[in-house]
Design an enzyme around this catalytic site. Structure first.
Site, mmCIF file in Angstrom:
data_model
loop_
_atom_site.group_PDB
_atom_site.id
_atom_site.type_symbol
_atom_site.label_atom_id
_atom_site.label_comp_id
_atom_site.label_asym_id
_atom_site.label_seq_id
_atom_site.Cartn_x
_atom_site.Cartn_y
_atom_site.Cartn_z
ATOM 1 N N CYS A 1 -32.019 7.242 12.044
ATOM 2 C CA CYS A 1 -31.064 7.905 11.160
ATOM 3 C C CYS A 1 -31.574 7.719 9.733
ATOM 4 O O CYS A 1 -31.703 6.578 9.272
ATOM 5 C CB CYS A 1 -29.694 7.249 11.335
ATOM 6 S SG CYS A 1 -28.420 7.860 10.225
ATOM 7 N N ASN A 2 -31.872 8.805 9.048
ATOM 8 C CA ASN A 2 -32.369 8.714 7.671
ATOM 9 C C ASN A 2 -31.325 8.067 6.760
ATOM 10 O O ASN A 2 -31.657 7.291 5.870
ATOM 11 C CB ASN A 2 -32.673 10.118 7.129
ATOM 12 C CG ASN A 2 -33.834 10.783 7.836
ATOM 13 O OD1 ASN A 2 -34.962 10.740 7.365
ATOM 14 N ND2 ASN A 2 -33.579 11.390 8.979
ATOM 15 N N THR A 3 -30.059 8.390 7.016
ATOM 16 C CA THR A 3 -28.975 7.897 6.163
ATOM 17 C C THR A 3 -28.813 6.380 6.317
ATOM 18 O O THR A 3 -28.761 5.646 5.326
ATOM 19 C CB THR A 3 -27.655 8.607 6.556
ATOM 20 O OG1 THR A 3 -27.904 10.018 6.598
ATOM 21 C CG2 THR A 3 -26.560 8.303 5.593
ATOM 22 N N ASP B 1 -28.166 5.689 15.908
ATOM 23 C CA ASP B 1 -27.940 6.777 14.950
ATOM 24 C C ASP B 1 -26.431 6.901 14.751
ATOM 25 O O ASP B 1 -25.643 6.375 15.551
ATOM 26 C CB ASP B 1 -28.521 8.101 15.495
ATOM 27 C CG ASP B 1 -28.275 9.272 14.547
ATOM 28 O OD1 ASP B 1 -28.438 9.104 13.325
ATOM 29 O OD2 ASP B 1 -27.888 10.369 15.014
ATOM 30 N N SER B 2 -26.057 7.637 13.706
ATOM 31 C CA SER B 2 -24.629 7.885 13.471
ATOM 32 C C SER B 2 -24.031 8.772 14.560
ATOM 33 O O SER B 2 -22.822 8.969 14.593
ATOM 34 C CB SER B 2 -24.455 8.585 12.127
ATOM 35 O OG SER B 2 -25.131 9.830 12.179
ATOM 36 N N CYS C 1 -32.940 14.843 8.348
ATOM 37 C CA CYS C 1 -31.822 14.219 9.071
ATOM 38 C C CYS C 1 -32.164 14.400 10.538
ATOM 39 O O CYS C 1 -32.612 15.484 10.948
ATOM 40 C CB CYS C 1 -30.505 14.924 8.725
ATOM 41 S SG CYS C 1 -29.158 14.563 9.877
ATOM 42 N N THR C 2 -31.960 13.361 11.329
ATOM 43 C CA THR C 2 -32.453 13.404 12.711
ATOM 44 C C THR C 2 -31.667 14.376 13.601
ATOM 45 O O THR C 2 -32.086 14.679 14.711
ATOM 46 C CB THR C 2 -32.447 11.993 13.334
ATOM 47 O OG1 THR C 2 -31.117 11.448 13.232
ATOM 48 C CG2 THR C 2 -33.426 11.089 12.629
ATOM 49 N N HIS C 3 -30.540 14.875 13.106
ATOM 50 C CA HIS C 3 -29.817 15.899 13.870
ATOM 51 C C HIS C 3 -30.515 17.265 13.780
ATOM 52 O O HIS C 3 -30.424 18.078 14.702
ATOM 53 C CB HIS C 3 -28.388 16.065 13.340
ATOM 54 C CG HIS C 3 -27.448 14.977 13.771
ATOM 55 N ND1 HIS C 3 -27.520 13.696 13.281
ATOM 56 C CD2 HIS C 3 -26.421 14.992 14.662
ATOM 57 C CE1 HIS C 3 -26.553 12.971 13.843
ATOM 58 N NE2 HIS C 3 -25.879 13.731 14.684
ATOM 59 N N TYR D 1 -22.149 9.743 8.922
ATOM 60 C CA TYR D 1 -22.397 8.645 7.975
ATOM 61 C C TYR D 1 -22.721 9.226 6.580
ATOM 62 O O TYR D 1 -22.485 8.591 5.569
ATOM 63 C CB TYR D 1 -23.607 7.805 8.414
ATOM 64 C CG TYR D 1 -23.374 6.796 9.523
ATOM 65 C CD1 TYR D 1 -22.214 6.786 10.289
ATOM 66 C CD2 TYR D 1 -24.356 5.840 9.805
ATOM 67 C CE1 TYR D 1 -22.039 5.855 11.315
ATOM 68 C CE2 TYR D 1 -24.191 4.904 10.814
ATOM 69 C CZ TYR D 1 -23.034 4.906 11.568
ATOM 70 O OH TYR D 1 -22.875 3.985 12.571
ATOM 71 N N GLY D 2 -23.312 10.413 6.591
ATOM 72 C CA GLY D 2 -23.927 10.956 5.370
ATOM 73 C C GLY D 2 -22.989 11.318 4.244
ATOM 74 O O GLY D 2 -23.430 11.647 3.148
HETATM 75 N N1 DGL Z 1 -28.661 11.659 11.744
HETATM 76 C C1 DGL Z 1 -28.400 11.149 10.459
HETATM 77 C C2 DGL Z 1 -29.619 11.173 9.544
HETATM 78 O O1 DGL Z 1 -30.732 11.200 10.004
HETATM 79 C C3 DGL Z 1 -27.183 11.404 9.696
HETATM 80 C C4 DGL Z 1 -26.102 12.289 10.034
HETATM 81 C C5 DGL Z 1 -24.814 11.795 9.426
HETATM 82 O O2 DGL Z 1 -24.217 10.909 10.014
HETATM 83 O O3 DGL Z 1 -24.415 12.292 8.365
HETATM 84 O O4 DGL Z 1 -29.485 11.129 8.346
#
Ligand code: DGL
Length: 263
Positions: A75-77, A12-13, A186-188, A44-45
């Site tokens: 990570c969705n992004t 993940d990011s 987003c996984t966060h 990353y987003g």
């Molecule tokens: N956890 C990440 C996701 O699922 C992205 C967070 C990020 O780096 O912006 O999209």
């Protein structure tokens, strides 16, 4: 070496993908996992697709150098930016990504609004537009780019006045009387679930995420490739690109947080 004994790589990011790792450990307790959070380069987003691809490839190269039998892009992004390239590069390895759980939200929808919280980049991507196009005629779906929300989790802020101010400004204006589901894309964000639930103070609004679906998909893919590891207690390694023990401690704290029954 028997390939089944190799760990599954997670990336993940940052530390958000721990939410997916958590669901996966519950489902596959006998697997070994190596989790790599790229907190040094987070978020990353808000980066360009090319930057996200390059960062993702770097992390995947590292995980491959450790020896993994499968990869979860938690990570969705990074999934929306890089999963097709990764599958082309490594056609023989099971690679599982994550996308906002719009399908389950629509399937259970009783006619209300569905809000999808995700990073600005996830929402801009073709992959997301295709997903939306599949379901747009079945429900009112409102994508909400949540710039900087992931940073709260990276800093270990899971409740309190700063988050309240963020939700007041960025979420509250989109909550209508008929809002039925919030998708955490987003996984966060699943780590903000307890506070978000309290903030909304409305049991009629469901809050869902895609972590269980991703864990199930990994299980199916490992089974199909005869790669399941059944006979030993699973081991977990967590690493991060930030050279700090705090981020590793926070990762373990998040992994050991109680699992909330999502509503
Ligand atoms: N956890 C990440 C996701 O699922 C992205 C967070 C990020 O780096 O912006 O999209």
């Amino acid at each position: 070496m028997d390939k089944r004994q190799l760990p599954v790589g997670f990336m993940d990011s940052g530390i958000g993908g721990i939410s997916v790792l958590k669901s996966t450990i519950e489902l596959l307790p006998n697997e070994d996992f190596i989790y790599y959070g790229d907190s040094l380069h987070a978020p990353y987003g808000t980066k360009s697709v090319d930057e996200i691809k390059q960062l993702t490839f770097n992390v995947v190269d590292y995980l491959l150098s450790k020896g993994i039998k499968a990869l979860v892009v938690a990570c969705n992004t990074a999934t929306s930016a890089a999963i097709n390239d990764l599958r082309n590069l490594y056609p023989d390895m099971p690679i599982v990504g994550i996308e906002p759980a719009i399908k389950p939200a629509v399937v259970t929808n009783q006619g209300g609004r569905i809000i999808v919280m995700a990073t600005p980049m996830t929402i801009k991507q073709d992959k997301f537009h295709h997903l939306l196009a599949q379901y747009n005629d079945q429900a009112e779906i409102v994508p909400l780019g949540c710039e900087h929300l992931m940073e709260f989790v990276e800093e270990g802020i899971l409740s309190g006045s700063q988050l309240e101010a963020y939700f007041d400004e960025h979420l509250q204006p989109y909550i209508t009387d008929n809002t039925e589901t919030i998708v955490l894309g987003c996984t966060h964000y699943p780590f903000l679930y307890p506070y978000l639930k309290k903030y909304l103070n409305n049991d009629d609004i469901h809050i869902i995420d895609g972590s269980y679906g991703t864990a199930m998909e990994l299980k199916r893919r490992l089974e199909a490739s005869n790669l399941l590891n059944n006979n030993h207690p699973g081991n977990i390694i967590i690493e991060n690109s930030l050279p700090s023990s705090n981020i590793i401690d926070l990762s373990w704290k998040l992994l050991n947080m109680p699992t909330y029954e999502k509503c």
